[in-house]
Enzyme design. Structure first.
Site, PDB file in Angstrom:
ATOM      1  N   ASP A  99       0.868  -1.178   0.000  1.00  0.00           N
ATOM      2  CA  ASP A  99       0.000   0.000   0.000  1.00  0.00           C
ATOM      3  C   ASP A  99       0.907   1.231   0.000  1.00  0.00           C
ATOM      4  O   ASP A  99       0.729   2.159   0.798  1.00  0.00           O
ATOM      5  CB  ASP A  99      -0.942  -0.009   1.216  1.00  0.00           C
ATOM      6  CG  ASP A  99      -1.915   1.165   1.194  1.00  0.00           C
ATOM      7  OD1 ASP A  99      -1.991   1.849   0.156  1.00  0.00           O
ATOM      8  OD2 ASP A  99      -2.577   1.401   2.226  1.00  0.00           O
ATOM      9  N   ASN A 103      -3.307   2.983  12.950  1.00  0.00           N
ATOM     10  CA  ASN A 103      -4.398   2.014  12.927  1.00  0.00           C
ATOM     11  C   ASN A 103      -3.979   0.579  12.618  1.00  0.00           C
ATOM     12  O   ASN A 103      -4.545  -0.363  13.151  1.00  0.00           O
ATOM     13  CB  ASN A 103      -5.436   2.464  11.890  1.00  0.00           C
ATOM     14  CG  ASN A 103      -6.622   1.541  11.825  1.00  0.00           C
ATOM     15  OD1 ASN A 103      -7.384   1.429  12.791  1.00  0.00           O
ATOM     16  ND2 ASN A 103      -6.772   0.838  10.714  1.00  0.00           N
ATOM     17  N   HIS A 104      -2.972   0.457  11.734  1.00  0.00           N
ATOM     18  CA  HIS A 104      -2.626  -0.888  11.256  1.00  0.00           C
ATOM     19  C   HIS A 104      -1.149  -0.987  10.952  1.00  0.00           C
ATOM     20  O   HIS A 104      -0.467   0.015  10.778  1.00  0.00           O
ATOM     21  CB  HIS A 104      -3.421  -1.196   9.985  1.00  0.00           C
ATOM     22  CG  HIS A 104      -3.364  -0.077   8.991  1.00  0.00           C
ATOM     23  ND1 HIS A 104      -4.323   0.908   8.925  1.00  0.00           N
ATOM     24  CD2 HIS A 104      -2.452   0.259   8.054  1.00  0.00           C
ATOM     25  CE1 HIS A 104      -4.019   1.777   7.989  1.00  0.00           C
ATOM     26  NE2 HIS A 104      -2.874   1.418   7.439  1.00  0.00           N
ATOM     27  N   GLN A 118      -3.072  -5.534   5.796  1.00  0.00           N
ATOM     28  CA  GLN A 118      -2.863  -4.482   6.800  1.00  0.00           C
ATOM     29  C   GLN A 118      -3.724  -4.742   8.038  1.00  0.00           C
ATOM     30  O   GLN A 118      -4.758  -4.095   8.241  1.00  0.00           O
ATOM     31  CB  GLN A 118      -3.246  -3.112   6.217  1.00  0.00           C
ATOM     32  CG  GLN A 118      -2.228  -2.549   5.251  1.00  0.00           C
ATOM     33  CD  GLN A 118      -2.809  -1.431   4.416  1.00  0.00           C
ATOM     34  OE1 GLN A 118      -3.902  -1.553   3.853  1.00  0.00           O
ATOM     35  NE2 GLN A 118      -2.099  -0.328   4.317  1.00  0.00           N
ATOM     36  N   ASP A 152      -2.700   9.034  10.132  1.00  0.00           N
ATOM     37  CA  ASP A 152      -3.379   8.283   9.085  1.00  0.00           C
ATOM     38  C   ASP A 152      -4.580   7.525   9.659  1.00  0.00           C
ATOM     39  O   ASP A 152      -4.514   6.980  10.759  1.00  0.00           O
ATOM     40  CB  ASP A 152      -2.375   7.292   8.472  1.00  0.00           C
ATOM     41  CG  ASP A 152      -2.983   6.459   7.373  1.00  0.00           C
ATOM     42  OD1 ASP A 152      -3.292   7.034   6.320  1.00  0.00           O
ATOM     43  OD2 ASP A 152      -3.160   5.231   7.566  1.00  0.00           O
ATOM     44  N   TYR A 211     -10.416   4.970  13.060  1.00  0.00           N
ATOM     45  CA  TYR A 211     -10.717   3.539  13.137  1.00  0.00           C
ATOM     46  C   TYR A 211      -9.970   2.779  14.223  1.00  0.00           C
ATOM     47  O   TYR A 211      -9.866   1.547  14.163  1.00  0.00           O
ATOM     48  CB  TYR A 211     -10.411   2.878  11.781  1.00  0.00           C
ATOM     49  CG  TYR A 211     -10.850   3.696  10.596  1.00  0.00           C
ATOM     50  CD1 TYR A 211     -12.209   3.885  10.339  1.00  0.00           C
ATOM     51  CD2 TYR A 211      -9.929   4.295   9.746  1.00  0.00           C
ATOM     52  CE1 TYR A 211     -12.626   4.647   9.259  1.00  0.00           C
ATOM     53  CE2 TYR A 211     -10.338   5.061   8.662  1.00  0.00           C
ATOM     54  CZ  TYR A 211     -11.684   5.234   8.421  1.00  0.00           C
ATOM     55  OH  TYR A 211     -12.091   5.985   7.362  1.00  0.00           O
ATOM     56  N   GLU A 271     -12.745  -0.625  18.183  1.00  0.00           N
ATOM     57  CA  GLU A 271     -13.945  -1.303  17.669  1.00  0.00           C
ATOM     58  C   GLU A 271     -14.909  -1.514  18.839  1.00  0.00           C
ATOM     59  O   GLU A 271     -14.467  -1.739  19.968  1.00  0.00           O
ATOM     60  CB  GLU A 271     -13.604  -2.689  17.096  1.00  0.00           C
ATOM     61  CG  GLU A 271     -12.712  -2.658  15.858  1.00  0.00           C
ATOM     62  CD  GLU A 271     -11.253  -2.369  16.162  1.00  0.00           C
ATOM     63  OE1 GLU A 271     -10.766  -2.835  17.212  1.00  0.00           O
ATOM     64  OE2 GLU A 271     -10.592  -1.657  15.381  1.00  0.00           O
ATOM     65  N   GLU A 331      -6.255  12.713   9.639  1.00  0.00           N
ATOM     66  CA  GLU A 331      -6.903  12.252   8.423  1.00  0.00           C
ATOM     67  C   GLU A 331      -8.181  11.546   8.851  1.00  0.00           C
ATOM     68  O   GLU A 331      -8.182  10.359   9.145  1.00  0.00           O
ATOM     69  CB  GLU A 331      -6.027  11.277   7.630  1.00  0.00           C
ATOM     70  CG  GLU A 331      -6.608  11.011   6.251  1.00  0.00           C
ATOM     71  CD  GLU A 331      -6.625   9.551   5.808  1.00  0.00           C
ATOM     72  OE1 GLU A 331      -7.055   9.305   4.674  1.00  0.00           O
ATOM     73  OE2 GLU A 331      -6.262   8.647   6.571  1.00  0.00           O
TER      74      GLU A 331
HETATM   75  C1  NOJ Z   1      -5.141   6.659   4.069  1.00  0.00           C
HETATM   76  C2  NOJ Z   1      -4.023   6.912   3.116  1.00  0.00           C
HETATM   77  O1  NOJ Z   1      -4.136   8.218   2.599  1.00  0.00           O
HETATM   78  C3  NOJ Z   1      -4.098   5.868   2.027  1.00  0.00           C
HETATM   79  O2  NOJ Z   1      -3.194   6.136   1.003  1.00  0.00           O
HETATM   80  C4  NOJ Z   1      -3.880   4.520   2.651  1.00  0.00           C
HETATM   81  O3  NOJ Z   1      -4.048   3.520   1.665  1.00  0.00           O
HETATM   82  C5  NOJ Z   1      -4.853   4.272   3.805  1.00  0.00           C
HETATM   83  N1  NOJ Z   1      -4.952   5.391   4.693  1.00  0.00           N
HETATM   84  C6  NOJ Z   1      -4.411   3.086   4.624  1.00  0.00           C
HETATM   85  O4  NOJ Z   1      -3.298   3.419   5.387  1.00  0.00           O
END
Ligand code: NOJ
Length: 548
Positions: free
Chosen positions: A63, A105-106, A171, A203, A207, A210, A245
């Protein structure tokens, strides 16, 4: 060195870039920190004062680096820790701040924690992730990467259990219920704070936790944790910032600012798509409505405004009807669609229309908040919708008309992604070198816009009041801060438009147009009348009468 004001982020003009796509200093086809350092003069000349870097940590890059396998290591192809430190120093010495990513988050499934967690039920890391015997928990949580994932659960044969993931199945989400996860993340934060960075984009921050029977987004536990993290950062580093974000509706984004004790900034996700709607519909309503709906934010907080970024233009925060409209208008080619959004850069979205691009930038740079420019958009770079995922908007920066757009001396086949080569946006015609040589280029126009903005703190810090206008194609507002009063008038139409305003509150003031320092007729008793050319705008300073 950047100034020490703890509210520095209110005057920030942020430039988002990917180390991998910016400049390759060692000819391996991949951008690196040394390359970035070489290009800092370009960024300083453009006039930005804050850089936001996409993830550059150890990662299998499934990613593009948001899948981190080691939070404290830099991906070797980008450089090493000492290159990073030199970069931070070099940016600071040019008066530029540095924001980096904190992906809470991950992790990647290649992270040591996950490798250990999946080994056995008794592993000391098992509890670092969210496991379940059954794949039907948390059904109310939406799937974000709709085009790739069918469920937020994935079966792990090694662990003999399902694990929770809000993004790609490689992830796995961390388990924030576990105090050790929270502590480790705080320690990672501290590690990067020590390098001297000025802040973090948080980022995927909604999330973290849960809860059964909820959407598993924006939970009170998430806000409590963020406040804790903020307090820990403030205690030692009072001028560093968090930028959230949180791709959410107005009422759900607002809490990320807390009482000024959570995130300093948050991206204005609700506004962004509505700017694109407004220009296409030639109607101010989408923007007026959302700004009026947006709850006020604390004085020590700031919106991060953006038009485009490294992801698809997300349409999660609009109604189905609005989404259909956007897709019809901006993604006629099905290839341009991804998940719930549109994977295009700014210039192609505007069909290369220079005036429309300028108008969007007028809005981006004059509405309340700190603007974010996506690398290459200052040149009007294009995209390639035939590349997978979001790669089409992440191609190499176009520095010149030379081989590989001047980005790298590698063999062309070795580039991490192909350069844009189409006849309209290809690097032979769209590149930094050519635009720097051409006074009328989009680069020079953008540079001028930034220089003007810098002269008036009202842009970053001022109040905003919409000015009623009977012509719905016009969007106008007054920004005021201390003694500065700015009047901004934008024509959303592709045709010339008249506009009349009641400016009685500013009787005897003189509007001075900021690009040319041109004095317009003094404001009198009668409505103030302006005509605007297609997609044009005015930025005025309202000068009080000499005796006023
Ligand atoms: C948001 C990021 O902007 C994006 O590029 C990413 O794939 C996801 N979060 C997962 O981390």
């Amino acid at each position: 060195m950047p100034e020490k004001d703890p509210l520095w982020f209110k005057d920030a003009v942020i430039y988002e870039l990917h180390v991998r796509a910016f400049y390759d200093s060692n000819g391996d086809g991949i951008g690196d920190f040394n390359g970035l350092i070489q290009k800092l003069d370009y960024l300083q000349d453009l006039g930005v004062n804050c850089l936001w870097l996409l993830p550059f940590y150890q990662s299998p890059l499934k990613d593009d680096g948001y899948d981190i396998s080691d939070y404290k290591k830099i991906l070797p192809s980008y450089g090493n820790m000492s290159d990073f430190r030199r970069f931070v120093k070099a940016a600071h010495s040019r008066g530029m701040r540095v924001l980096i990513e904190l992906v809470l988050n991950h992790t990647s499934d290649q992270h040591e924690w996950f490798k250990q967690a999946r080994e056995s039920k008794t592993s000391k890391r098992r509890d670092y992730y969210v496991w379940s015997e059954r794949a039907d928990r948390y059904q109310e949580a939406r799937i974000i990467f709709l085009d790739t994932e069918k469920s937020n659960w994935a079966w792990d044969p090694a662990a003999q259990s399902h694990y929770w993931h809000r993004f790609f199945s490689h992830q796995p989400d961390l388990n924030f219920e576990n105090p050790r996860v929270r502590k480790d993340m705080q320690e990672i934060l501290e590690f990067w704070l020590k390098t001297g960075v000025d802040g973090f984009r948080l980022d995927a921050v909604p999330y973290l936790f849960e809860r059964d029977g909820t959407s598993c987004e924006n939970l009170p536990e998430t806000h409590a944790f963020l406040k804790e993290l903020r307090a820990a950062m403030d205690a030692k580093y009072p001028d560093r910032i968090f930028l959230a974000e949180a791709n959410q509706w107005p009422a759900d984004v607002r809490p990320y600012f807390g009482n000024g004790d959570e995130c300093h900034m948050a991206f204005h996700f609700p506004l962004m798509p509505r700017i694109f709607m407004a220009i296409r519909k030639e109607d101010a309503a989408p923007v007026l409505d959302i700004v009026k709906k947006m709850p006020a934010i604390p004085d020590n907080c700031q919106w991060a405004l953006f038009l485009r970024n490294h992801d698809e233009l997300t349409l999660e925060m609009v109604t189905q009807e609005e989404r259909d409209y956007m897709v019809r208008e901006y993604a006629a080619d099905a290839k341009a669609k991804l998940n719930l959004g549109i994977r295009r850069r700014l210039a192609p979205l505007m069909s290369g229309g220079r005036r429309a691009m300028e108008l969007l930038n007028s809005l981006l740079f004059s509405m309340p908040g700190s603007p974010v420019i996506y690398y290459g958009d200052e040149l009007g770079m294009g995209d390639n919708i035939y590349l997978g995922d979001r790669n089409g908007v992440r191609t190499p920066m176009q520095w010149s008309g030379d081989r590989n757009a001047g980005f790298s001396a590698a063999d062309t086949a070795q580039l991490f992604l192909p350069v844009i080569e189409d006849p309209v946006y290809g690097y032979q015609s769209v590149n930094a070198e050519a635009q720097k040589r051409t006074p009328t280029s989009f680069f020079h126009w953008t540079r001028r816009l930034l220089a003007i903005r810098k002269q008036y703190q009202a842009f970053g810090r001022g109040t905003m009041e919409f000015l009623p206008c009977t012509n719905s194609k016009i969007i106008a507002y007054v920004r005021a801060y201390e003694k500065q009063v700015l009047l901004i008038v934008n024509n959303l139409s592709r045709y010339s438009q008249p506009a009349e305003f009641d400016l009685n509150a500013y009787k005897d003031y003189v509007p001075v147009e900021l690009f040319g320092s041109v004095r317009f007729p003094t404001i009198g008793e009668l409505p103030y009348f302006l005509t605007l050319g297609p997609h044009s705008f005015y930025w005025f300073r309202l000068e009080p009468p000499a005796n006023g």
